[in-house]
Design a protein around this motif. Structure first.
Motif, short mmCIF file in Angstrom:
data_model
loop_
_atom_site.label_atom_id
_atom_site.label_comp_id
_atom_site.label_asym_id
_atom_site.label_seq_id
_atom_site.Cartn_x
_atom_site.Cartn_y
_atom_site.Cartn_z
N UNK A 55 0.84 -1.20 0.00
CA UNK A 55 0.00 0.00 0.00
C UNK A 55 0.88 1.24 0.00
N UNK A 56 0.22 2.38 -0.16
CA UNK A 56 0.89 3.67 0.03
C UNK A 56 0.08 4.47 1.03
N UNK A 57 0.74 5.44 1.64
CA UNK A 57 0.07 6.26 2.62
C UNK A 57 0.74 7.60 2.80
N UNK A 58 0.20 8.38 3.73
CA UNK A 58 0.72 9.69 4.07
C UNK A 58 1.30 9.59 5.48
N UNK A 59 2.50 10.16 5.67
CA UNK A 59 3.22 10.03 6.94
C UNK A 59 3.08 11.28 7.82
N UNK A 60 3.09 11.03 9.11
CA UNK A 60 3.25 12.06 10.14
C UNK A 60 3.96 11.39 11.31
N UNK A 61 5.29 11.23 11.22
CA UNK A 61 6.05 10.43 12.18
C UNK A 61 5.94 10.88 13.64
N UNK A 62 5.60 12.13 13.89
CA UNK A 62 5.50 12.62 15.27
C UNK A 62 4.15 12.33 15.91
N UNK A 63 3.21 11.85 15.15
CA UNK A 63 1.85 11.57 15.63
C UNK A 63 1.76 10.13 16.16
N UNK A 64 0.88 9.85 17.13
CA UNK A 64 0.70 8.46 17.60
C UNK A 64 0.23 7.50 16.50
N UNK A 65 -0.41 8.05 15.48
CA UNK A 65 -0.80 7.26 14.31
C UNK A 65 0.01 7.82 13.14
N UNK A 66 1.23 7.32 12.94
CA UNK A 66 2.15 7.96 11.99
C UNK A 66 1.88 7.73 10.51
N UNK A 67 1.00 6.78 10.16
CA UNK A 67 0.73 6.54 8.73
C UNK A 67 -0.76 6.36 8.51
N UNK A 68 -1.27 7.07 7.51
CA UNK A 68 -2.66 6.93 7.05
C UNK A 68 -2.60 6.23 5.71
N UNK A 69 -3.17 5.04 5.62
CA UNK A 69 -3.18 4.27 4.37
C UNK A 69 -4.12 4.95 3.38
N UNK A 70 -3.64 5.16 2.16
CA UNK A 70 -4.44 5.84 1.13
C UNK A 70 -4.79 4.96 -0.06
N UNK A 71 -3.88 4.07 -0.44
CA UNK A 71 -4.13 3.24 -1.62
C UNK A 71 -3.62 1.83 -1.38
N UNK A 72 -4.48 0.85 -1.66
CA UNK A 72 -4.11 -0.55 -1.43
C UNK A 72 -4.08 -1.36 -2.72
N UNK A 73 -4.32 -0.72 -3.85
CA UNK A 73 -4.28 -1.41 -5.15
C UNK A 73 -3.17 -0.83 -6.00
N UNK A 74 -2.60 -1.66 -6.85
CA UNK A 74 -1.57 -1.17 -7.78
C UNK A 74 -2.22 -0.30 -8.84
N UNK A 75 -1.55 0.68 -9.38
CA UNK A 75 -0.22 1.11 -8.99
C UNK A 75 -0.27 1.85 -7.67
N UNK A 76 0.76 1.67 -6.86
CA UNK A 76 0.81 2.27 -5.53
C UNK A 76 1.37 3.68 -5.61
N UNK A 77 0.72 4.53 -6.37
CA UNK A 77 1.18 5.91 -6.50
C UNK A 77 0.09 6.86 -6.02
N UNK A 78 0.52 8.01 -5.54
CA UNK A 78 -0.40 9.07 -5.15
C UNK A 78 -0.01 10.31 -5.92
N UNK A 79 -0.98 11.02 -6.43
CA UNK A 79 -0.69 12.25 -7.18
C UNK A 79 -0.71 13.44 -6.24
#
Length: 79
Positions: A55-79
């Motif tokens: 999958x791909x996601x958006x990161x926020x390493x300082x947060x208790x939930x550091x990754x929000x999953x955004x896409x679970x199907x190929x292609x694993x790209x985010x625009x």
């Protein structure tokens, strides 16, 4: 000219493949290896063996939930 972004990989500590593919969107600190990325960076989420991007996601390493999953199907790209 387009700048090429560095791909940041986040590896799971737990076997959460099924949960992620079923739509679970949050990856908590205890479920992933530590990583370094700026808040808002796009990350690839890899299985716990480090063999496959799941999958791909958006990161926020300082947060208790550091990754929000955004896409679970190929292609694993985010625009």
């Amino acid at each position: 000219m387009a700048r090429r972004r560095r791909i940041i990989q986040v590896r799971l500590r737990k076997d959460l493949l099924r949960d992620i593919k079923r739509g679970h969107a949050w990856l908590y600190n205890h479920a992933i290896d530590s990583f370094s990325a700026p808040a808002g960076a796009v990350v690839e989420i890899w299985d716990r063996k480090g063999e496959k991007c799941i999958a791909t996601g958006i990161a926020d390493p300082e947060h208790p939930i550091p990754v929000r999953v955004c896409r679970t199907d190929e292609p694993y790209t985010l625009d």
